[in-house]
Design a protein around this motif. Structure first.
Motif, short mmCIF file in Angstrom:
data_model
loop_
_atom_site.label_atom_id
_atom_site.label_comp_id
_atom_site.label_asym_id
_atom_site.label_seq_id
_atom_site.Cartn_x
_atom_site.Cartn_y
_atom_site.Cartn_z
N ASP A 169 0.86 -1.19 0.00
CA ASP A 169 0.00 0.00 0.00
C ASP A 169 0.90 1.24 0.00
O ASP A 169 1.17 1.83 1.04
CB ASP A 169 -0.91 -0.02 1.23
CG ASP A 169 -1.89 1.15 1.25
OD1 ASP A 169 -2.03 1.85 0.22
OD2 ASP A 169 -2.51 1.36 2.31
N THR A 170 1.38 1.59 -1.19
CA THR A 170 2.34 2.68 -1.33
C THR A 170 1.77 3.81 -2.18
O THR A 170 0.81 3.62 -2.93
CB THR A 170 3.63 2.20 -2.01
OG1 THR A 170 3.32 1.82 -3.36
CG2 THR A 170 4.23 1.01 -1.26
N TRP A 171 2.39 4.96 -2.07
CA TRP A 171 2.01 6.09 -2.92
C TRP A 171 2.15 5.71 -4.39
O TRP A 171 1.33 6.08 -5.20
CB TRP A 171 2.88 7.33 -2.60
CG TRP A 171 4.28 7.22 -3.15
CD1 TRP A 171 5.36 6.68 -2.51
CD2 TRP A 171 4.72 7.61 -4.44
NE1 TRP A 171 6.46 6.70 -3.34
CE2 TRP A 171 6.09 7.28 -4.54
CE3 TRP A 171 4.11 8.19 -5.54
CZ2 TRP A 171 6.85 7.52 -5.67
CZ3 TRP A 171 4.87 8.43 -6.68
CH2 TRP A 171 6.23 8.10 -6.73
N ARG A 172 3.20 4.95 -4.72
CA ARG A 172 3.44 4.61 -6.13
C ARG A 172 2.33 3.73 -6.70
O ARG A 172 1.90 3.93 -7.84
CB ARG A 172 4.80 3.94 -6.31
CG ARG A 172 5.15 3.79 -7.79
CD ARG A 172 6.57 3.32 -8.04
NE ARG A 172 7.60 4.17 -7.50
CZ ARG A 172 8.08 5.26 -8.09
NH1 ARG A 172 7.57 5.69 -9.21
NH2 ARG A 172 9.06 5.94 -7.53
N ALA A 173 1.83 2.78 -5.92
CA ALA A 173 0.72 1.93 -6.39
C ALA A 173 -0.51 2.78 -6.66
O ALA A 173 -1.19 2.62 -7.69
CB ALA A 173 0.42 0.84 -5.37
N THR A 174 -0.81 3.71 -5.75
CA THR A 174 -1.96 4.59 -5.94
C THR A 174 -1.73 5.55 -7.09
O THR A 174 -2.62 5.78 -7.92
CB THR A 174 -2.26 5.36 -4.63
OG1 THR A 174 -2.54 4.40 -3.60
CG2 THR A 174 -3.43 6.30 -4.79
N TRP A 175 -0.54 6.12 -7.17
CA TRP A 175 -0.19 7.07 -8.24
C TRP A 175 -0.30 6.39 -9.61
O TRP A 175 -0.76 6.99 -10.58
CB TRP A 175 1.21 7.61 -8.01
CG TRP A 175 1.53 8.82 -8.82
CD1 TRP A 175 2.38 8.89 -9.89
CD2 TRP A 175 1.02 10.14 -8.64
NE1 TRP A 175 2.43 10.17 -10.38
CE2 TRP A 175 1.60 10.97 -9.62
CE3 TRP A 175 0.13 10.72 -7.75
CZ2 TRP A 175 1.32 12.32 -9.74
CZ3 TRP A 175 -0.15 12.07 -7.86
CH2 TRP A 175 0.44 12.85 -8.84
#
Length: 195
Positions: A80-86
């Motif tokens: 659950d990282t910023w990169r996955a969401t981004w």
């Protein structure tokens, strides 16, 4: 040469973003003394991250992610990282309706107008000197774009940073859609918004 960094400009840009009715960093100038020695005036301000978002939006910190220039950001563990969401946010860009599920498009327009006005063509770029934060899921309040490190702005009256692909190509991608262009034009020039 960009001239000297001016901390007052950074604070002024932050205050201007707030005056535009958008989320922004609250801060103030402080005199710093260390062990009795005076070390100058510093701009003490909030940091845009998941805690910042949870302070101003409904939810808890785990509901949000943040990125600084699409190079670093939050990590809540277990993928659950910023990169996955981004990556999901960026994947929505080919469809304006889907993109609006992730992005606060009015905030993005105001952010870009502020950046264009400030004229930081030295170090405001696709992956530098901008922040964004928002929910880890669509339809949960939208990602907001917030000024960061604006201390070399307003130094060159002829500066043109409209060619910068900030933030991370998102504004450029959305400018392909007539609805977004009409929104942007209406914010820039409200008298012309209906034409």
């Amino acid at each position: 040469d960009t001239g000297p960094e001016v901390p007052e400009v950074d604070m002024w840009i932050d205050d201007l973003q707030l005056a535009m009715g958008q989320p922004g960093k609250h801060g103030r100038q402080v005199h710093l003394f260390l062990n009795g020695s005076y070390n100058g005036i510093y701009h003490l301000h909030e940091h845009v991250d998941e805690d910042f978002m949870a302070s101003y939006q409904p939810g808890v910190r785990e509901d949000f992610h943040f990125t600084a220039g699409a190079t670093t950001g939050s990590d809540h563990g277990a993928g659950d990282t910023w990169r996955a969401t981004w990556t999901k946010l960026k994947a929505s860009l080919p469809n304006y309706t889907q993109a609006k599920r992730w992005i606060d498009v009015t905030n993005l327009c105001d952010y870009m107008i502020l950046g264009f006005y400030a004229g930081n063509d030295w170090d405001w770029s696709a992956q530098h000197n901008w922040s964004a934060a928002g929910p880890r899921l669509p339809d949960q309040g939208d990602w907001k774009f917030i000024a960061q490190d604006s201390d070399v702005c307003l130094q060159d009256l002829a500066a043109d940073c409209t060619d910068q692909d900030v933030p991370d190509g998102i504004f450029t991608a959305l400018m392909r859609y007539s609805d977004f262009r009409v929104l942007f034009r209406g914010i820039v020039n409200p008298d012309q918004s209906a034409t």
